[in-house]
Motif scaffolding. Sequence first.
Motif, mmCIF file in Angstrom:
data_model
loop_
_atom_site.group_PDB
_atom_site.id
_atom_site.type_symbol
_atom_site.label_atom_id
_atom_site.label_comp_id
_atom_site.label_asym_id
_atom_site.label_seq_id
_atom_site.Cartn_x
_atom_site.Cartn_y
_atom_site.Cartn_z
ATOM 1 N N SER A 1 0.234 0.220 4.782
ATOM 2 C CA SER A 1 0.021 -0.976 5.594
ATOM 3 C C SER A 1 -0.603 -0.564 6.923
ATOM 4 O O SER A 1 -0.359 0.531 7.417
ATOM 5 C CB SER A 1 1.344 -1.694 5.856
ATOM 6 O OG SER A 1 1.942 -2.132 4.656
ATOM 7 N N CYS A 2 -1.374 -1.463 7.487
ATOM 8 C CA CYS A 2 -1.975 -1.268 8.813
ATOM 9 C C CYS A 2 -1.757 -2.555 9.593
ATOM 10 O O CYS A 2 -2.400 -3.574 9.309
ATOM 11 C CB CYS A 2 -3.453 -0.947 8.683
ATOM 12 S SG CYS A 2 -4.337 -0.893 10.262
ATOM 13 N N ALA A 3 -0.855 -2.504 10.550
ATOM 14 C CA ALA A 3 -0.553 -3.670 11.375
ATOM 15 C C ALA A 3 -1.425 -3.645 12.621
ATOM 16 O O ALA A 3 -1.491 -2.632 13.318
ATOM 17 C CB ALA A 3 0.917 -3.671 11.758
ATOM 18 N N GLU B 1 -0.306 2.387 11.229
ATOM 19 C CA GLU B 1 -0.195 2.583 9.791
ATOM 20 C C GLU B 1 1.245 2.921 9.413
ATOM 21 O O GLU B 1 1.982 3.504 10.206
ATOM 22 C CB GLU B 1 -1.089 3.732 9.312
ATOM 23 C CG GLU B 1 -2.559 3.570 9.606
ATOM 24 C CD GLU B 1 -2.974 4.284 10.881
ATOM 25 O OE1 GLU B 1 -4.157 4.647 11.009
ATOM 26 O OE2 GLU B 1 -2.107 4.491 11.758
ATOM 27 N N THR C 1 -2.300 -7.931 9.001
ATOM 28 C CA THR C 1 -2.034 -6.670 8.320
ATOM 29 C C THR C 1 -3.047 -6.432 7.201
ATOM 30 O O THR C 1 -3.424 -7.358 6.479
ATOM 31 C CB THR C 1 -0.608 -6.656 7.733
ATOM 32 O OG1 THR C 1 0.337 -6.880 8.787
ATOM 33 C CG2 THR C 1 -0.300 -5.318 7.077
ATOM 34 N N ARG D 1 -6.115 -7.682 2.622
ATOM 35 C CA ARG D 1 -5.690 -8.052 3.966
ATOM 36 C C ARG D 1 -4.955 -9.385 3.913
ATOM 37 O O ARG D 1 -5.244 -10.234 3.068
ATOM 38 C CB ARG D 1 -6.876 -8.121 4.925
ATOM 39 C CG ARG D 1 -7.927 -9.158 4.571
ATOM 40 C CD ARG D 1 -9.189 -8.978 5.392
ATOM 41 N NE ARG D 1 -8.933 -9.143 6.824
ATOM 42 C CZ ARG D 1 -9.714 -8.645 7.779
ATOM 43 N NH1 ARG D 1 -10.801 -7.971 7.467
ATOM 44 N NH2 ARG D 1 -9.419 -8.857 9.051
ATOM 45 N N TYR E 1 -3.847 -3.719 3.844
ATOM 46 C CA TYR E 1 -3.100 -2.884 2.910
ATOM 47 C C TYR E 1 -4.034 -1.977 2.120
ATOM 48 O O TYR E 1 -5.214 -2.269 1.959
ATOM 49 C CB TYR E 1 -2.321 -3.759 1.921
ATOM 50 C CG TYR E 1 -1.386 -4.742 2.579
ATOM 51 C CD1 TYR E 1 -1.768 -6.059 2.778
ATOM 52 C CD2 TYR E 1 -0.123 -4.341 3.016
ATOM 53 C CE1 TYR E 1 -0.912 -6.965 3.390
ATOM 54 C CE2 TYR E 1 0.739 -5.253 3.625
ATOM 55 C CZ TYR E 1 0.341 -6.561 3.809
ATOM 56 O OH TYR E 1 1.192 -7.443 4.425
ATOM 57 N N ARG F 1 1.923 2.058 -1.308
ATOM 58 C CA ARG F 1 1.169 1.017 -0.616
ATOM 59 C C ARG F 1 1.220 1.281 0.873
ATOM 60 O O ARG F 1 2.309 1.284 1.461
ATOM 61 C CB ARG F 1 1.705 -0.379 -0.918
ATOM 62 C CG ARG F 1 0.785 -1.457 -0.355
ATOM 63 C CD ARG F 1 1.229 -2.870 -0.693
ATOM 64 N NE ARG F 1 2.291 -3.353 0.176
ATOM 65 C CZ ARG F 1 2.529 -4.644 0.433
ATOM 66 N NH1 ARG F 1 1.758 -5.572 -0.129
ATOM 67 N NH2 ARG F 1 3.525 -5.000 1.208
#
Length: 124
Positions: A21-23, A6, A78, A72, A80, A19
């Motif tokens: 993000s999750c990679a 994250e 990723t 997504r 979001y 915002r």
Amino acid sequence: QVQLVESGGGLVQAGGSLRLSCAASGRTFSSYSMGWFRQAPGMEREFVAYISASTGYTLYAVSVKGRFTISRDNAKNTMYLQMNNLRPEDTAVYYCATKNSGVAVRTMDGYDYWGQGTQVTVSS
């Protein structure tokens, strides 16, 4: 095995936006549904939002509906979380997670892999 990272947390004033993000890596991202949870100090981790793998169907906690948007980008692996009109009570560590095959969506037992979390602090 799935790795989730994250990012995007920070300090913001009430009414502001962030915002997250999750990679994801380690598995075909487009094949699994995902969720966001958050945990405030001294509180249990709670559900925030969910997005399905195939249709992009979404669910939200009542407390964030209308203010947060989960999305997504499968091409970027990723997910979001757009957070608008933030409130001090949104202050927490936010975690992303991959959905397991169980039926639970709004509880932690419905998820298997978790990220390390990102801190969101909203000042009044």
